[in-house]
Write a protein that holds these residues in place. Sequence first.
Motif, mmCIF file in Angstrom:
data_model
loop_
_atom_site.group_PDB
_atom_site.id
_atom_site.type_symbol
_atom_site.label_atom_id
_atom_site.label_comp_id
_atom_site.label_asym_id
_atom_site.label_seq_id
_atom_site.Cartn_x
_atom_site.Cartn_y
_atom_site.Cartn_z
ATOM 1 N N LEU A 25 1.336 -0.719 0.252
ATOM 2 C CA LEU A 25 -0.208 -0.327 0.170
ATOM 3 C C LEU A 25 0.959 1.195 0.010
ATOM 4 O O LEU A 25 0.406 2.250 -0.367
ATOM 5 C CB LEU A 25 -1.274 0.053 1.145
ATOM 6 C CG LEU A 25 -1.739 1.038 1.604
ATOM 7 C CD1 LEU A 25 -2.822 1.438 0.252
ATOM 8 C CD2 LEU A 25 -2.486 1.195 2.543
ATOM 9 N N ASP A 26 1.915 1.126 0.866
ATOM 10 C CA ASP A 26 3.307 2.185 0.861
ATOM 11 C C ASP A 26 3.562 2.696 -0.590
ATOM 12 O O ASP A 26 3.546 3.738 -1.250
ATOM 13 C CB ASP A 26 3.843 1.990 2.049
ATOM 14 C CG ASP A 26 3.246 2.451 3.275
ATOM 15 O OD1 ASP A 26 2.418 3.059 3.571
ATOM 16 O OD2 ASP A 26 3.791 1.851 4.140
ATOM 17 N N ALA A 27 3.770 1.866 -1.299
ATOM 18 C CA ALA A 27 4.979 1.285 -2.506
ATOM 19 C C ALA A 27 3.526 1.875 -3.794
ATOM 20 O O ALA A 27 3.617 3.040 -4.301
ATOM 21 C CB ALA A 27 5.084 0.458 -3.162
ATOM 22 N N PHE A 28 2.023 1.636 -3.799
ATOM 23 C CA PHE A 28 1.697 2.120 -4.760
ATOM 24 C C PHE A 28 1.019 3.824 -4.287
ATOM 25 O O PHE A 28 0.754 4.189 -4.929
ATOM 26 C CB PHE A 28 -0.027 1.442 -4.328
ATOM 27 C CG PHE A 28 -1.305 1.740 -5.225
ATOM 28 C CD1 PHE A 28 -1.444 1.499 -6.162
ATOM 29 C CD2 PHE A 28 -1.845 3.156 -4.427
ATOM 30 C CE1 PHE A 28 -2.320 1.850 -7.246
ATOM 31 C CE2 PHE A 28 -3.139 3.153 -4.743
ATOM 32 C CZ PHE A 28 -3.172 3.219 -6.165
ATOM 33 N N THR A 29 1.287 4.030 -2.957
ATOM 34 C CA THR A 29 0.967 5.065 -2.308
ATOM 35 C C THR A 29 1.885 6.067 -3.133
ATOM 36 O O THR A 29 1.517 7.491 -3.171
ATOM 37 C CB THR A 29 0.051 6.071 -1.330
ATOM 38 O OG1 THR A 29 1.402 5.086 -0.417
ATOM 39 C CG2 THR A 29 -1.176 5.433 -0.757
ATOM 40 N N LYS A 30 2.907 5.654 -2.831
ATOM 41 C CA LYS A 30 4.252 6.657 -3.396
ATOM 42 C C LYS A 30 4.292 7.096 -4.551
ATOM 43 O O LYS A 30 4.401 7.644 -5.527
ATOM 44 C CB LYS A 30 5.602 5.861 -3.099
ATOM 45 C CG LYS A 30 6.815 6.446 -3.220
ATOM 46 C CD LYS A 30 7.750 5.407 -2.917
ATOM 47 C CE LYS A 30 9.393 6.831 -2.871
ATOM 48 N NZ LYS A 30 10.574 5.657 -2.607
ATOM 49 N N ALA A 31 3.862 5.409 -5.734
ATOM 50 C CA ALA A 31 4.285 5.780 -7.190
ATOM 51 C C ALA A 31 2.856 6.970 -7.259
ATOM 52 O O ALA A 31 3.296 7.609 -8.110
ATOM 53 C CB ALA A 31 4.092 4.428 -7.298
ATOM 54 N N VAL A 32 1.528 6.533 -6.924
ATOM 55 C CA VAL A 32 0.706 7.594 -7.803
ATOM 56 C C VAL A 32 1.037 9.008 -6.417
ATOM 57 O O VAL A 32 1.075 9.929 -7.839
ATOM 58 C CB VAL A 32 0.013 7.181 -6.988
ATOM 59 C CG1 VAL A 32 -1.722 8.417 -7.269
ATOM 60 C CG2 VAL A 32 -1.263 5.647 -7.272
ATOM 61 N N THR A 33 1.602 9.365 -5.991
ATOM 62 C CA THR A 33 2.468 10.718 -5.693
ATOM 63 C C THR A 33 3.051 10.916 -6.454
ATOM 64 O O THR A 33 3.007 11.903 -7.252
ATOM 65 C CB THR A 33 2.948 10.764 -3.715
ATOM 66 O OG1 THR A 33 1.474 10.287 -3.513
ATOM 67 C CG2 THR A 33 3.400 12.012 -4.098
ATOM 68 N N GLU A 34 4.146 10.414 -6.572
ATOM 69 C CA GLU A 34 5.297 10.554 -7.866
ATOM 70 C C GLU A 34 4.784 11.049 -8.820
ATOM 71 O O GLU A 34 4.798 12.361 -9.653
ATOM 72 C CB GLU A 34 6.224 9.650 -7.733
ATOM 73 C CG GLU A 34 7.318 9.256 -6.129
ATOM 74 C CD GLU A 34 8.087 8.180 -5.593
ATOM 75 O OE1 GLU A 34 8.428 7.663 -7.025
ATOM 76 O OE2 GLU A 34 8.582 9.089 -5.582
ATOM 77 N N SER A 35 3.943 10.194 -9.549
ATOM 78 C CA SER A 35 3.695 10.421 -10.905
ATOM 79 C C SER A 35 2.608 11.764 -10.835
ATOM 80 O O SER A 35 2.760 12.801 -12.219
ATOM 81 C CB SER A 35 2.440 9.563 -10.814
ATOM 82 O OG SER A 35 3.051 8.149 -11.891
#
Length: 95
Positions: A25-35
């Motif tokens: 979940l943390d990796a998903f939210t980080k990826a969305v945020t960075e995008s």
Amino acid sequence: MNKSELIEKIAADAGISKAEARRALDAFTKAVTESLQEGDQVTLVGFGTFSAKKRSARTGRNPQTGEIIEIAATKVPSFKAGNKLKNLVDDDGHG
């Protein structure tokens, strides 16, 4: 549902540990945020699209003093649900 409850649900549904679910979940939210920070959007077909939208400068009012203030232009995160998600959430199933 809060983050802890979501992590428990992901762990149970995926058959993984809570620690693994938290990392995912943390990796998903980080990826969305960075995008979004890079100006890209994230589209999950059937679920929805995360994007950053421009909000124009505007005038507002200070609620404490009533004074008119200028609010600067900014970018804000946005989510648009996909049709499949909309239909699943629709109570009568006719979305």
